[in-house]
Write an enzyme that holds these catalytic residues in place. Structure first.
Site, mmCIF file in Angstrom:
data_model
loop_
_atom_site.group_PDB
_atom_site.id
_atom_site.type_symbol
_atom_site.label_atom_id
_atom_site.label_comp_id
_atom_site.label_asym_id
_atom_site.label_seq_id
_atom_site.Cartn_x
_atom_site.Cartn_y
_atom_site.Cartn_z
ATOM 1 N N VAL A 27 70.409 65.404 99.460
ATOM 2 C CA VAL A 27 71.868 65.468 99.633
ATOM 3 C C VAL A 27 72.280 65.412 101.114
ATOM 4 O O VAL A 27 71.734 66.148 101.947
ATOM 5 C CB VAL A 27 72.417 66.750 98.970
ATOM 6 C CG1 VAL A 27 73.899 66.925 99.265
ATOM 7 C CG2 VAL A 27 72.184 66.684 97.466
ATOM 8 N N ASP A 28 73.242 64.520 101.418
ATOM 9 C CA ASP A 28 73.807 64.375 102.772
ATOM 10 C C ASP A 28 72.710 64.161 103.817
ATOM 11 O O ASP A 28 72.687 64.811 104.873
ATOM 12 C CB ASP A 28 74.656 65.612 103.142
ATOM 13 C CG ASP A 28 75.792 65.837 102.152
ATOM 14 O OD1 ASP A 28 76.278 64.854 101.589
ATOM 15 O OD2 ASP A 28 76.170 67.006 101.941
ATOM 16 N N MET A 37 81.866 65.048 93.691
ATOM 17 C CA MET A 37 81.193 66.333 93.865
ATOM 18 C C MET A 37 80.018 66.549 92.911
ATOM 19 O O MET A 37 79.707 67.691 92.566
ATOM 20 C CB MET A 37 82.213 67.473 93.690
ATOM 21 C CG MET A 37 83.324 67.449 94.730
ATOM 22 S SD MET A 37 82.711 67.498 96.423
ATOM 23 C CE MET A 37 82.278 69.213 96.524
ATOM 24 N N HIS A 81 80.991 62.184 104.424
ATOM 25 C CA HIS A 81 80.607 63.590 104.600
ATOM 26 C C HIS A 81 81.384 64.192 105.769
ATOM 27 O O HIS A 81 81.389 63.629 106.872
ATOM 28 C CB HIS A 81 79.094 63.678 104.857
ATOM 29 C CG HIS A 81 78.625 65.098 104.970
ATOM 30 N ND1 HIS A 81 78.766 65.996 103.941
ATOM 31 C CD2 HIS A 81 78.059 65.771 106.005
ATOM 32 C CE1 HIS A 81 78.302 67.175 104.331
ATOM 33 N NE2 HIS A 81 77.858 67.062 105.570
ATOM 34 N N ILE A 88 75.846 65.571 92.121
ATOM 35 C CA ILE A 88 74.623 64.991 92.670
ATOM 36 C C ILE A 88 74.179 63.831 91.784
ATOM 37 O O ILE A 88 74.228 63.925 90.557
ATOM 38 C CB ILE A 88 73.517 66.061 92.739
ATOM 39 C CG1 ILE A 88 73.818 67.031 93.878
ATOM 40 C CG2 ILE A 88 72.140 65.423 92.927
ATOM 41 C CD1 ILE A 88 72.795 68.121 94.040
ATOM 42 N N SER A 119 92.350 60.920 98.724
ATOM 43 C CA SER A 119 93.024 60.345 99.894
ATOM 44 C C SER A 119 92.177 59.239 100.522
ATOM 45 O O SER A 119 92.723 58.280 101.087
ATOM 46 C CB SER A 119 93.377 61.423 100.920
ATOM 47 O OG SER A 119 92.227 61.958 101.519
ATOM 48 N N ASN A 120 90.864 59.343 100.419
ATOM 49 C CA ASN A 120 90.008 58.259 100.933
ATOM 50 C C ASN A 120 90.093 57.021 100.042
ATOM 51 O O ASN A 120 90.050 55.890 100.537
ATOM 52 C CB ASN A 120 88.566 58.740 101.079
ATOM 53 C CG ASN A 120 88.383 59.603 102.315
ATOM 54 O OD1 ASN A 120 88.346 59.084 103.426
ATOM 55 N ND2 ASN A 120 88.318 60.916 102.126
ATOM 56 N N ASN A 151 78.547 57.415 101.007
ATOM 57 C CA ASN A 151 79.236 58.694 100.838
ATOM 58 C C ASN A 151 79.966 59.063 102.130
ATOM 59 O O ASN A 151 79.509 58.735 103.226
ATOM 60 C CB ASN A 151 78.198 59.784 100.517
ATOM 61 C CG ASN A 151 78.828 61.150 100.341
ATOM 62 O OD1 ASN A 151 79.816 61.319 99.625
ATOM 63 N ND2 ASN A 151 78.262 62.153 101.003
ATOM 64 N N LYS A 210 89.950 64.397 107.591
ATOM 65 C CA LYS A 210 90.290 63.364 106.608
ATOM 66 C C LYS A 210 91.013 62.177 107.254
ATOM 67 O O LYS A 210 90.799 61.035 106.866
ATOM 68 C CB LYS A 210 91.157 63.949 105.492
ATOM 69 C CG LYS A 210 90.346 64.710 104.453
ATOM 70 C CD LYS A 210 91.178 64.929 103.209
ATOM 71 C CE LYS A 210 90.461 65.834 102.224
ATOM 72 N NZ LYS A 210 91.164 65.872 100.933
HETATM 73 C C1 GRF Z 1 86.474 64.319 102.057
HETATM 74 O O1 GRF Z 1 86.794 65.183 103.089
HETATM 75 C C2 GRF Z 1 85.007 63.954 102.100
HETATM 76 O O2 GRF Z 1 84.452 64.112 103.355
HETATM 77 C C3 GRF Z 1 84.389 64.947 101.160
HETATM 78 O O3 GRF Z 1 85.348 65.154 100.148
HETATM 79 C C4 GRF Z 1 86.652 64.959 100.700
HETATM 80 C C5 GRF Z 1 87.399 64.096 99.732
HETATM 81 O O4 GRF Z 1 88.765 64.016 100.033
HETATM 82 N N1 GRF Z 1 83.129 64.440 100.658
HETATM 83 P P1 GRF Z 1 89.716 63.041 99.221
HETATM 84 O O5 GRF Z 1 89.543 63.352 97.738
HETATM 85 O O6 GRF Z 1 89.340 61.635 99.552
HETATM 86 O O7 GRF Z 1 91.104 63.374 99.696
#
Ligand code: GRF
Length: 223
Positions: free
Chosen positions: A178-179, A107, A126, A109, A19-20, A124, A205
């Site tokens: 990480v993060d 997902m 988060h 590293i 979705s991003n 990234n 999101k």
């Molecule tokens: C997001 O909530 C982001 O913060 C996390 O993974 C999710 C990815 O969502 N790292 P999408 O695949 O972009 O819908």
């Protein structure tokens, strides 16, 4: 990294719904990100819905199998050399002349050796709040409350479990830890009564879709 091309070429790495990625596609198509294009979408999962989104918009999209550690294994020291998958990913990013790598729900590293090739060029999203420099164990919210920093997998659930009243999302530069990289932009979100991981993550999101566009815009402006 390309130097003659005036456009900022994104390599978007996904593992799931994308979705991003869609937020970036929409922003580019509606001229809200002038001078930015998506050069390549890479997924470590063949069935990631984000790949369908990319193909629907005629963007180059590829599945790259990945035999790496997961984000949950965050406390293992980064490997000094790149994995086979990272070597392949590097070749793809160079072939498609990617300038900025966007981890949009990726997902896996990435090792220090991989990241060294792209200083300040990997960002990234988060789903929790990080302090400005990304490091440390606490974050001070805008109302002055100190809350723990939630990193790694299930950051949304971690916030619910901790009983904090405010969480949020941010976009940050990726460092080997990480993060824990410097924050580019961030937004706080109040946790509502009866919230579940799913409802809260969906609301986060919505915020992320704005933040990721803003972060890319900022990266473009400092080119
Ligand atoms: C997001 O909530 C982001 O913060 C996390 O993974 C999710 C990815 O969502 N790292 P999408 O695949 O972009 O819908």
């Amino acid at each position: 990294m390309s130097s003659q091309n005036p456009s900022l070429r994104l390599g978007v790495l996904i593992s799931g719904s994308g979705s991003n990625l869609q937020a970036l596609i929409d922003a580019i198509e509606s001229q809200k990100l002038p001078g930015v294009e998506i050069a390549l979408v890479v997924s470590n999962k063949a069935d990631a819905y984000g790949l369908q989104r990319a193909l629907k918009h005629r963007l180059p999209a590829i599945f790259l199998s990945w035999g790496q550690r997961t984000v949950g294994e965050q406390f293992i020291a980064p490997k000094p050399t790149m994995s086979e998958s990272e070597i392949r990913l590097t070749a793809l990013l160079r072939l498609f002349q990617v300038d900025l790598i966007v981890l949009a729900g990726w997902m896996r590293i990435l090792s220090a050796a991989f990241l060294e090739q792209f200083p300040q060029r990997v960002i990234n999203i988060h789903p929790a709040l990080l302090p400005d420099d990304g490091t440390g164990k606490t974050y001070t919210t805008s109302d002055g409350t100190q809350i723990p920093v939630f990193r790694g997998l299930h950051a949304v659930q971690q916030a619910l479990d901790a009983g904090v009243k405010i969480t949020g999302s941010c976009v940050h530069f990726v460092t080997p830890e990480v993060d824990a990289g410097p924050v580019i932009c961030r937004q706080e979100v109040a946790i509502e009564e009866g919230e579940t991981e799913e409802t809260l993550h969906e609301r986060l999101k919505v915020v992320e879709h704005r933040l990721i566009v803003e972060a890319v815009k900022r990266c473009k402006s400092v080119e």
